[in-house]
Motif scaffolding. Structure first.
Motif, PDB file in Angstrom:
ATOM      1  N   ILE A   7       0.838  -1.200   0.000  1.00  0.00           N
ATOM      2  CA  ILE A   7       0.000   0.000   0.000  1.00  0.00           C
ATOM      3  C   ILE A   7       0.875   1.254   0.000  1.00  0.00           C
ATOM      4  N   THR A   8       1.956   1.236   0.768  1.00  0.00           N
ATOM      5  CA  THR A   8       2.875   2.369   0.785  1.00  0.00           C
ATOM      6  C   THR A   8       3.528   2.554  -0.581  1.00  0.00           C
ATOM      7  N   ALA A   9       3.907   1.457  -1.228  1.00  0.00           N
ATOM      8  CA  ALA A   9       4.494   1.548  -2.569  1.00  0.00           C
ATOM      9  C   ALA A   9       3.499   2.141  -3.561  1.00  0.00           C
ATOM     10  N   ILE A  10       2.256   1.718  -3.462  1.00  0.00           N
ATOM     11  CA  ILE A  10       1.225   2.272  -4.357  1.00  0.00           C
ATOM     12  C   ILE A  10       1.083   3.772  -4.122  1.00  0.00           C
ATOM     13  N   LYS A  11       0.980   4.181  -2.861  1.00  0.00           N
ATOM     14  CA  LYS A  11       0.758   5.594  -2.541  1.00  0.00           C
ATOM     15  C   LYS A  11       1.941   6.477  -2.931  1.00  0.00           C
ATOM     16  N   THR A  12       3.160   5.992  -2.714  1.00  0.00           N
ATOM     17  CA  THR A  12       4.332   6.857  -2.889  1.00  0.00           C
ATOM     18  C   THR A  12       4.958   6.789  -4.276  1.00  0.00           C
ATOM     19  N   VAL A  13       4.792   5.674  -4.988  1.00  0.00           N
ATOM     20  CA  VAL A  13       5.498   5.499  -6.252  1.00  0.00           C
ATOM     21  C   VAL A  13       4.561   5.344  -7.447  1.00  0.00           C
ATOM     22  N   HIS A  14       3.561   4.507  -7.317  1.00  0.00           N
ATOM     23  CA  HIS A  14       2.824   4.045  -8.488  1.00  0.00           C
ATOM     24  C   HIS A  14       1.499   4.749  -8.782  1.00  0.00           C
ATOM     25  N   TRP A  15       0.858   5.338  -7.801  1.00  0.00           N
ATOM     26  CA  TRP A  15      -0.504   5.847  -7.961  1.00  0.00           C
ATOM     27  C   TRP A  15      -0.641   6.846  -9.111  1.00  0.00           C
ATOM     28  N   GLU A  16       0.241   7.814  -9.160  1.00  0.00           N
ATOM     29  CA  GLU A  16       0.139   8.877 -10.161  1.00  0.00           C
ATOM     30  C   GLU A  16       0.426   8.396 -11.572  1.00  0.00           C
ATOM     31  N   ALA A  66      -9.257  -7.984   8.184  1.00  0.00           N
ATOM     32  CA  ALA A  66      -8.525  -7.373   9.294  1.00  0.00           C
ATOM     33  C   ALA A  66      -7.057  -7.169   8.935  1.00  0.00           C
ATOM     34  N   ALA A  67      -6.463  -8.131   8.250  1.00  0.00           N
ATOM     35  CA  ALA A  67      -5.064  -8.003   7.834  1.00  0.00           C
ATOM     36  C   ALA A  67      -4.902  -6.857   6.841  1.00  0.00           C
ATOM     37  N   LEU A  68      -5.826  -6.745   5.904  1.00  0.00           N
ATOM     38  CA  LEU A  68      -5.785  -5.656   4.930  1.00  0.00           C
ATOM     39  C   LEU A  68      -5.948  -4.299   5.629  1.00  0.00           C
ATOM     40  N   ALA A  69      -6.887  -4.220   6.574  1.00  0.00           N
ATOM     41  CA  ALA A  69      -7.098  -2.974   7.324  1.00  0.00           C
ATOM     42  C   ALA A  69      -5.870  -2.623   8.170  1.00  0.00           C
ATOM     43  N   ALA A  70      -5.264  -3.628   8.795  1.00  0.00           N
ATOM     44  CA  ALA A  70      -4.058  -3.381   9.593  1.00  0.00           C
ATOM     45  C   ALA A  70      -2.911  -2.914   8.705  1.00  0.00           C
ATOM     46  N   GLY A  71      -2.798  -3.497   7.526  1.00  0.00           N
ATOM     47  CA  GLY A  71      -1.770  -3.059   6.583  1.00  0.00           C
ATOM     48  C   GLY A  71      -1.988  -1.622   6.145  1.00  0.00           C
ATOM     49  N   ALA A  72      -3.245  -1.262   5.876  1.00  0.00           N
ATOM     50  CA  ALA A  72      -3.563   0.117   5.487  1.00  0.00           C
ATOM     51  C   ALA A  72      -3.261   1.083   6.633  1.00  0.00           C
ATOM     52  N   ALA A  73      -3.580   0.681   7.853  1.00  0.00           N
ATOM     53  CA  ALA A  73      -3.294   1.526   9.018  1.00  0.00           C
ATOM     54  C   ALA A  73      -1.788   1.680   9.216  1.00  0.00           C
ATOM     55  N   GLY A  74      -1.042   0.601   9.037  1.00  0.00           N
ATOM     56  CA  GLY A  74       0.419   0.672   9.153  1.00  0.00           C
ATOM     57  C   GLY A  74       1.026   1.578   8.101  1.00  0.00           C
ATOM     58  N   SER A  75       0.523   1.492   6.882  1.00  0.00           N
ATOM     59  CA  SER A  75       0.992   2.364   5.810  1.00  0.00           C
ATOM     60  C   SER A  75       0.685   3.819   6.126  1.00  0.00           C
ATOM     61  N   ALA A  76      -0.535   4.083   6.572  1.00  0.00           N
ATOM     62  CA  ALA A  76      -0.920   5.450   6.916  1.00  0.00           C
ATOM     63  C   ALA A  76      -0.058   6.002   8.044  1.00  0.00           C
ATOM     64  N   ALA A  77       0.222   5.180   9.043  1.00  0.00           N
ATOM     65  CA  ALA A  77       1.065   5.627  10.162  1.00  0.00           C
ATOM     66  C   ALA A  77       2.485   5.924   9.695  1.00  0.00           C
ATOM     67  N   ALA A  78       3.029   5.070   8.847  1.00  0.00           N
ATOM     68  CA  ALA A  78       4.389   5.293   8.340  1.00  0.00           C
ATOM     69  C   ALA A  78       4.458   6.567   7.512  1.00  0.00           C
ATOM     70  N   LEU A  79       3.453   6.776   6.669  1.00  0.00           N
ATOM     71  CA  LEU A  79       3.449   7.984   5.841  1.00  0.00           C
ATOM     72  C   LEU A  79       3.224   9.239   6.675  1.00  0.00           C
TER      73      LEU A  79
END
Length: 133
Positions: A42-51, A100-113
């Motif tokens: 999710i972090t890779a998508i947000k920071t590198v690939h989305w645009e 739950a795993a997907l939501a936790a991953g999204a939360a972890g990505s959001a926290a890191a960003l």
């Protein structure tokens, strides 16, 4: 990629990807492993690939999305009876655990960003004023 400090973020991403990948391959703590892997993707998508759009041929997030869907599906269906989770009596996790795993991953990505946005970039050494005593 704009994640600051770079070394800390690279170590966190590498640890999450390697550790999550190892646990996922062993079928051990599958939802936790999936959450770690999802956070990196999710972090890779947000920071590198989305645009760049969806298609990976143009640098987009298609491949990352395929990995997320695969991790979700394997988490939902479980690692099977020959895995560590299977030996411990949990060969299948189900949809709630996969979500739950997907939501936790999204939360972890959001926290890191969010943590990286608070820290200003450090000035390169050659651009600093000399220190005089």
């Amino acid at each position: 990629m704009g994640l600051r400090p770079g070394r800390r973020n690279a170590l966190a991403a590498g640890t999450a990807e390697a550790g999550g990948g190892l646990l996922f391959a062993l079928g051990a703590a599958t939802p936790a492993a999936a959450a770690a892997l999802c956070s990196v993707m999710i972090t890779a998508i947000k920071t590198v690939h989305w645009e760049k759009g969806i298609w990976s041929a143009a640098g987009g997030y298609e491949y990352n999305l395929v990995l997320l869907v695969t991790v979700f599906g394997l988490t939902e269906n479980g690692p099977g009876p020959w895995s560590v989770d299977g030996v411990l009596g949990k060969p299948r996790w189900g949809t709630a655990w996969a979500l739950a795993a997907l939501a936790a991953g999204a939360a972890g990505s959001a926290a890191a960003l969010a943590a990286t946005e608070d820290e200003p970039p450090k000035q390169p050494a050659q651009d600093r004023e000399p220190v005089t005593a």
